[in-house]
Motif scaffolding. Structure first.
Motif, PDB file in Angstrom:
ATOM      1  N   TYR A 225      57.439  37.877  44.279  1.00  0.00           N
ATOM      2  CA  TYR A 225      56.174  37.314  43.744  1.00  0.00           C
ATOM      3  C   TYR A 225      56.059  35.920  43.876  1.00  0.00           C
ATOM      4  O   TYR A 225      57.114  35.135  44.033  1.00  0.00           O
ATOM      5  CB  TYR A 225      56.113  37.930  42.136  1.00  0.00           C
ATOM      6  CG  TYR A 225      56.034  39.136  41.994  1.00  0.00           C
ATOM      7  CD1 TYR A 225      54.994  39.766  42.250  1.00  0.00           C
ATOM      8  CD2 TYR A 225      57.140  40.043  41.894  1.00  0.00           C
ATOM      9  CE1 TYR A 225      54.666  41.093  41.710  1.00  0.00           C
ATOM     10  CE2 TYR A 225      57.137  41.329  41.531  1.00  0.00           C
ATOM     11  CZ  TYR A 225      56.018  41.907  41.455  1.00  0.00           C
ATOM     12  OH  TYR A 225      55.630  43.288  41.291  1.00  0.00           O
ATOM     13  N   VAL A 226      54.788  35.549  43.963  1.00  0.00           N
ATOM     14  CA  VAL A 226      54.339  34.040  43.947  1.00  0.00           C
ATOM     15  C   VAL A 226      53.324  33.727  43.058  1.00  0.00           C
ATOM     16  O   VAL A 226      52.525  34.581  42.625  1.00  0.00           O
ATOM     17  CB  VAL A 226      53.880  33.554  45.598  1.00  0.00           C
ATOM     18  CG1 VAL A 226      54.825  33.629  46.429  1.00  0.00           C
ATOM     19  CG2 VAL A 226      52.687  34.465  45.690  1.00  0.00           C
ATOM     20  N   VAL A 227      53.245  32.480  42.573  1.00  0.00           N
ATOM     21  CA  VAL A 227      52.142  32.115  41.472  1.00  0.00           C
ATOM     22  C   VAL A 227      50.999  31.985  42.440  1.00  0.00           C
ATOM     23  O   VAL A 227      50.692  31.242  43.246  1.00  0.00           O
ATOM     24  CB  VAL A 227      52.623  30.772  40.796  1.00  0.00           C
ATOM     25  CG1 VAL A 227      51.531  30.314  39.964  1.00  0.00           C
ATOM     26  CG2 VAL A 227      53.970  30.722  40.148  1.00  0.00           C
ATOM     27  N   GLU A 228      50.011  32.712  41.843  1.00  0.00           N
ATOM     28  CA  GLU A 228      48.642  32.703  42.519  1.00  0.00           C
ATOM     29  C   GLU A 228      47.636  31.610  42.095  1.00  0.00           C
ATOM     30  O   GLU A 228      47.058  30.967  42.450  1.00  0.00           O
ATOM     31  CB  GLU A 228      48.016  34.092  42.428  1.00  0.00           C
ATOM     32  CG  GLU A 228      46.772  34.235  43.283  1.00  0.00           C
ATOM     33  CD  GLU A 228      46.077  35.813  43.244  1.00  0.00           C
ATOM     34  OE1 GLU A 228      45.841  36.341  44.389  1.00  0.00           O
ATOM     35  OE2 GLU A 228      46.023  36.298  42.018  1.00  0.00           O
ATOM     36  N   ARG A 229      47.852  31.688  40.651  1.00  0.00           N
ATOM     37  CA  ARG A 229      46.978  30.574  39.767  1.00  0.00           C
ATOM     38  C   ARG A 229      47.243  30.720  38.570  1.00  0.00           C
ATOM     39  O   ARG A 229      48.131  31.403  37.865  1.00  0.00           O
ATOM     40  CB  ARG A 229      45.505  31.379  39.643  1.00  0.00           C
ATOM     41  CG  ARG A 229      45.343  32.516  39.264  1.00  0.00           C
ATOM     42  CD  ARG A 229      43.714  32.973  39.326  1.00  0.00           C
ATOM     43  NE  ARG A 229      43.468  34.413  38.550  1.00  0.00           N
ATOM     44  CZ  ARG A 229      43.684  35.663  39.066  1.00  0.00           C
ATOM     45  NH1 ARG A 229      44.393  35.725  40.173  1.00  0.00           N
ATOM     46  NH2 ARG A 229      43.582  36.633  38.187  1.00  0.00           N
ATOM     47  N   PHE A 230      46.846  29.795  37.608  1.00  0.00           N
ATOM     48  CA  PHE A 230      47.302  29.433  36.246  1.00  0.00           C
ATOM     49  C   PHE A 230      46.316  28.690  35.608  1.00  0.00           C
ATOM     50  O   PHE A 230      45.605  27.992  36.295  1.00  0.00           O
ATOM     51  CB  PHE A 230      48.699  28.788  36.389  1.00  0.00           C
ATOM     52  CG  PHE A 230      48.740  27.461  36.790  1.00  0.00           C
ATOM     53  CD1 PHE A 230      48.712  26.498  35.933  1.00  0.00           C
ATOM     54  CD2 PHE A 230      48.979  27.168  38.163  1.00  0.00           C
ATOM     55  CE1 PHE A 230      48.743  25.084  36.627  1.00  0.00           C
ATOM     56  CE2 PHE A 230      48.904  25.937  38.649  1.00  0.00           C
ATOM     57  CZ  PHE A 230      48.835  25.031  37.722  1.00  0.00           C
ATOM     58  N   GLU A 231      46.137  28.812  34.164  1.00  0.00           N
ATOM     59  CA  GLU A 231      45.598  27.843  33.470  1.00  0.00           C
ATOM     60  C   GLU A 231      46.506  27.257  32.543  1.00  0.00           C
ATOM     61  O   GLU A 231      47.152  28.051  31.729  1.00  0.00           O
ATOM     62  CB  GLU A 231      44.505  28.569  32.598  1.00  0.00           C
ATOM     63  CG  GLU A 231      43.408  29.165  33.298  1.00  0.00           C
ATOM     64  CD  GLU A 231      42.464  29.855  32.467  1.00  0.00           C
ATOM     65  OE1 GLU A 231      41.666  29.189  31.777  1.00  0.00           O
ATOM     66  OE2 GLU A 231      42.204  31.361  32.561  1.00  0.00           O
ATOM     67  N   PRO A 232      46.604  25.994  32.457  1.00  0.00           N
ATOM     68  CA  PRO A 232      47.665  25.318  31.558  1.00  0.00           C
ATOM     69  C   PRO A 232      47.754  25.780  30.229  1.00  0.00           C
ATOM     70  O   PRO A 232      46.557  25.735  29.706  1.00  0.00           O
ATOM     71  CB  PRO A 232      47.241  23.630  32.015  1.00  0.00           C
ATOM     72  CG  PRO A 232      46.648  23.859  33.097  1.00  0.00           C
ATOM     73  CD  PRO A 232      45.809  24.932  33.198  1.00  0.00           C
ATOM     74  N   GLY A 233      48.866  26.211  29.897  1.00  0.00           N
ATOM     75  CA  GLY A 233      49.059  26.364  28.509  1.00  0.00           C
ATOM     76  C   GLY A 233      48.466  27.638  28.146  1.00  0.00           C
ATOM     77  O   GLY A 233      48.551  28.447  27.075  1.00  0.00           O
ATOM     78  N   ARG A 234      47.710  28.566  28.969  1.00  0.00           N
ATOM     79  CA  ARG A 234      47.021  29.710  28.684  1.00  0.00           C
ATOM     80  C   ARG A 234      47.491  31.059  29.408  1.00  0.00           C
ATOM     81  O   ARG A 234      47.852  32.177  28.798  1.00  0.00           O
ATOM     82  CB  ARG A 234      45.534  29.641  28.940  1.00  0.00           C
ATOM     83  CG  ARG A 234      44.676  28.381  28.025  1.00  0.00           C
ATOM     84  CD  ARG A 234      43.438  28.588  28.229  1.00  0.00           C
ATOM     85  NE  ARG A 234      42.743  29.881  27.631  1.00  0.00           N
ATOM     86  CZ  ARG A 234      41.481  30.245  27.575  1.00  0.00           C
ATOM     87  NH1 ARG A 234      40.642  29.284  28.266  1.00  0.00           N
ATOM     88  NH2 ARG A 234      41.161  31.301  27.008  1.00  0.00           N
ATOM     89  N   ASN A 235      47.688  30.858  30.731  1.00  0.00           N
ATOM     90  CA  ASN A 235      48.188  32.305  31.624  1.00  0.00           C
ATOM     91  C   ASN A 235      48.572  31.735  32.783  1.00  0.00           C
ATOM     92  O   ASN A 235      48.266  30.618  33.467  1.00  0.00           O
ATOM     93  CB  ASN A 235      47.017  33.220  31.755  1.00  0.00           C
ATOM     94  CG  ASN A 235      45.856  32.692  32.326  1.00  0.00           C
ATOM     95  OD1 ASN A 235      46.000  32.329  33.545  1.00  0.00           O
ATOM     96  ND2 ASN A 235      44.724  32.624  31.659  1.00  0.00           N
ATOM     97  N   VAL A 236      49.804  32.431  33.331  1.00  0.00           N
ATOM     98  CA  VAL A 236      50.014  32.409  34.635  1.00  0.00           C
ATOM     99  C   VAL A 236      49.786  33.739  35.367  1.00  0.00           C
ATOM    100  O   VAL A 236      50.403  34.759  34.949  1.00  0.00           O
ATOM    101  CB  VAL A 236      51.590  31.955  34.806  1.00  0.00           C
ATOM    102  CG1 VAL A 236      52.145  31.825  36.147  1.00  0.00           C
ATOM    103  CG2 VAL A 236      51.735  30.746  34.166  1.00  0.00           C
ATOM    104  N   VAL A 237      49.195  33.867  36.534  1.00  0.00           N
ATOM    105  CA  VAL A 237      49.265  34.970  37.227  1.00  0.00           C
ATOM    106  C   VAL A 237      50.211  34.957  38.557  1.00  0.00           C
ATOM    107  O   VAL A 237      49.965  34.164  39.207  1.00  0.00           O
ATOM    108  CB  VAL A 237      47.553  35.194  37.819  1.00  0.00           C
ATOM    109  CG1 VAL A 237      47.584  36.524  38.526  1.00  0.00           C
ATOM    110  CG2 VAL A 237      46.705  35.345  36.523  1.00  0.00           C
TER     111      VAL A 237
END
Length: 608
Positions: A225-237
């Motif tokens: 798995y690789v980090v695709e996107r994230f919102e700081p403090g809210r979620n990591v996909v």
């Protein structure tokens, strides 16, 4: 809680795993490269194994899982002390030279490395890299990357990686795809620990500071798995890498089946549970047995769209509770610590919070053959502890058990015992307040992170009980960033505590309670214990090749830890309770270690 607590199928798995991994008297030398390595004896899986026994090699790929964390994150680098990264990243995106089979006490098999070879006494270990091993960007994994990863994590990484490096005499390239580590100490486990070290890409950091990375840089790994996107403090996909190099390895068949793993962050567990009920999450781990029985009657459960699954475990109970910082008063006095244990009315709290459904932890390794036995120390355990008799606290040799209350809120008997202990420690009641000889009130704070609803409930009942004996305790709830910063600098009096153990405890015990870690910022020795008896028991565990001696050393260690009164134990997690949407499936065959990152989401799949 013994193994008779579990279903017969699980008991059989535990026994089988102990037989496969516990052949302490088998020859240890490996004359040539092998497909795997075990802490003791030969690894249980043959060279031609198809998949891990608890993975489904025919599992379909696709779908997604949405899980939740409480708190937040300010880093995507899980390998450094600075910042707080989602804990899942380390296990989803990165790999070591070897990978673990969680159906054996401690056995590893080739992952980035195609083979492993050790010296006769495991004073060195050599790995040969797979030619096809790749980072997530498609570049090959080289010996140079391996050496750089060991050196960097060992000198600039998180403190959990530092101790191992001090035991490495040298690391060198021995062939186009082979690397050897030589050790400077007798420690059978070091070869296995080396196999589990994450391997990172050296070239990524040539113009960047490894220790300063945060949200701006995600370390490149080799995992599925690789980090695709994230919102700081809210979620990591995280997205499954379609070009993942190891998808066809026997060790990886039936694993990493989900296309997407999404991690949502919430302020507290109550809000997260409501999000699960509303369908925002697809899975939820429940730790409260009473809530499991009473709060899961919402429409999705009634309609069969949400399934309740229970996953038993054969591993030791570990320790969960409230840890006391012995680096300063008042908890530098064992009598004060024992007074706190008496004042902590577990039976009443357990009934109020979990309906009395969860059993109390009785020792660090309870529930297995490794746990200390009731009554006085006997046989080899006593022989191991005898040289340290002058430094051991009461109960280590003569026997120790946690106090029990009558289950009422008053807890009179135990509170009287707590008062006596405080008086022995030099405290006196003055107008309803316990004070020391200098007139200072006995006061402390309990540090907890936001979102720890259940722990706060325990703490509040405890605080009210302490008021009755003149002790002033306060609850200090802070956000996750402050919490982890204070934990790393030991800036607390009392805080929550959880340590999990395997069926093959080893070097991690030094990280938890070794003297060298007591004053090392970021270490996991939260209580600050420094004990020659603990050091000796851990050393014996790591050096012996005799099964009985090993078991005796762990039981002796358990006694020293319990009678040290460092933690106020709460309840054990013998069964994992997982609520999930019906499309999420898992194999019928369960690992001996039960639930964990190696189980959910690792071997789960999505099926309409």
């Amino acid at each position: 809680m013994g193994l008779d607590y579990f279903p017969s199928s699980v008991r059989n798995m535990v026994c089988r795993a102990l037989v496969l991994g516990g052949l302490f008297l088998a020859p240890m030398a490996q004359a040539e490269p092998q497909h795997g390595i075990s802490m003791y004896g030969a690894p249980g899986l043959p060279p031609d194994f198809v998949s891990l026994p608890y993975a489904n090699p025919e599992a379909p790929r696709g779908g997604r899982i949405v899980t939740g964390n409480t708190g937040g994150f300010d880093s995507l680098n899980p390998f450094i002390l600075k910042g707080t990264a989602p804990w899942q990243l380390r296990f989803l995106g990165y790999e070591g030279l070897l990978g673990r089979n969680w159906d054996e006490p401690f056995a590893l098999y080739g992952l980035l490395a195609e083979s492993v070879e050790t010296g006769p006494n495991r004073n060195w270990v050599e790995f040969t890299l797979r030619e096809e091993a790749r980072f997530s960007d498609g570049s090959p994994v080289t010996v140079e990357d391996v050496i750089w990863s060991f050196e960097t994590l060992g000198t600039r990484g998180h403190p959990i990686y530092l101790t191992f490096w001090t035991k490495v005499k040298g690391i060198e390239q021995t062939g186009p795809r082979s690397v050897r580590l030589t050790f400077n100490t007798d420690d059978r486990e070091l070869a296995l620990i080396a196999g589990l070290r994450p391997i990172l890409k050296k070239a990524q950091w040539e113009a960047r500071a490894f220790t300063d990375s945060g949200l701006d840089t995600v370390p490149i790994g080799t995992g599925p798995y690789v980090v695709e996107r994230f919102e700081p403090g809210r979620n990591v996909v995280m997205r499954r890498n379609p070009e993942y190099w190891g998808r066809d390895l026997p060790l990886m068949r039936g694993r990493a089946n989900l296309d997407e793993i999404r991690i949502e962050f919430y302020g507290d567990a109550a809000v997260m549970f409501e999000a699960f009920k509303a369908g925002e999450l697809t899975v939820y781990r429940e730790t409260n047995a009473e809530k499991w029985q009473s709060a899961y009657d919402f429409p999705a459960v009634q309609a069969g769209d949400v399934i309740k699954s229970e996953i038993p475990s054969g591993k030791p109970s570990g320790m969960t509770g409230f840890v006391m910082n012995t680096r300063h008063a008042p908890f530098d006095d064992w009598r004060v610590r024992q007074a706190m244990i008496h004042a902590f009315n577990f039976e009443y709290m357990n009934d109020a919070i979990t309906g009395g459904r969860q059993k109390r932890i009785t020792s660090y390794f309870s529930g297995t053959d490794l746990g200390m036995r009731p009554g006085p120390a006997e046989g080899r355990v006593r022989d191991l502890l005898a040289p340290f008799a002058d430094t051991l606290l009461p109960g280590a040799l003569d026997g120790y058990a946690l106090p029990e209350s009558d289950g009422t809120a008053r807890n009179r008997k135990n509170l009287r015992a707590a008062m006596r202990l405080l008086q022995e420690a030099g405290y006196r009641a003055d107008q309803g307040v316990m004070r020391d000889a200098a007139g200072r009130a006995l006061a402390f704070s309990i540090l907890l992170p936001q979102g720890s609803t259940e722990k706060q409930a325990f703490a509040n009942i405890f605080i009210r009980a302490l008021e009755r004996i003149g002790v002033r305790a306060t609850l200090d709830v802070v956000d996750n960033a402050q919490y982890f910063a204070r934990i790393q600098t030991f800036d607390f009096d009392m805080t929550d505590f959880r340590r999990d153990f395997s069926l093959s405890p080893g070097n991690e015990q030094r990280a938890y309670w070794g003297s060298a870690a007591a004053d090392q910022p970021g270490s996991r020795n939260l209580m600050g214990v420094k004990s020659p008896a603990i050091e000796a028991m851990i050393a014996r565990m790591l050096e012996t090749g005799d099964q009985d001696e090993f078991t005796a050393a762990v039981r002796a260690l358990d006694r020293v830890l319990m009678t040290g009164r460092y933690v106020i134990p709460t309840y054990a997690f013998g069964v994992a309770r997982i609520a999930h949407v019906r499309q999420l499936r898992y194999p019928e065959r369960l690992p001996v270690y039960g639930d964990g990152y190696w189980f959910l989401p690792d071997v789960w799949w999505w099926q309409e």
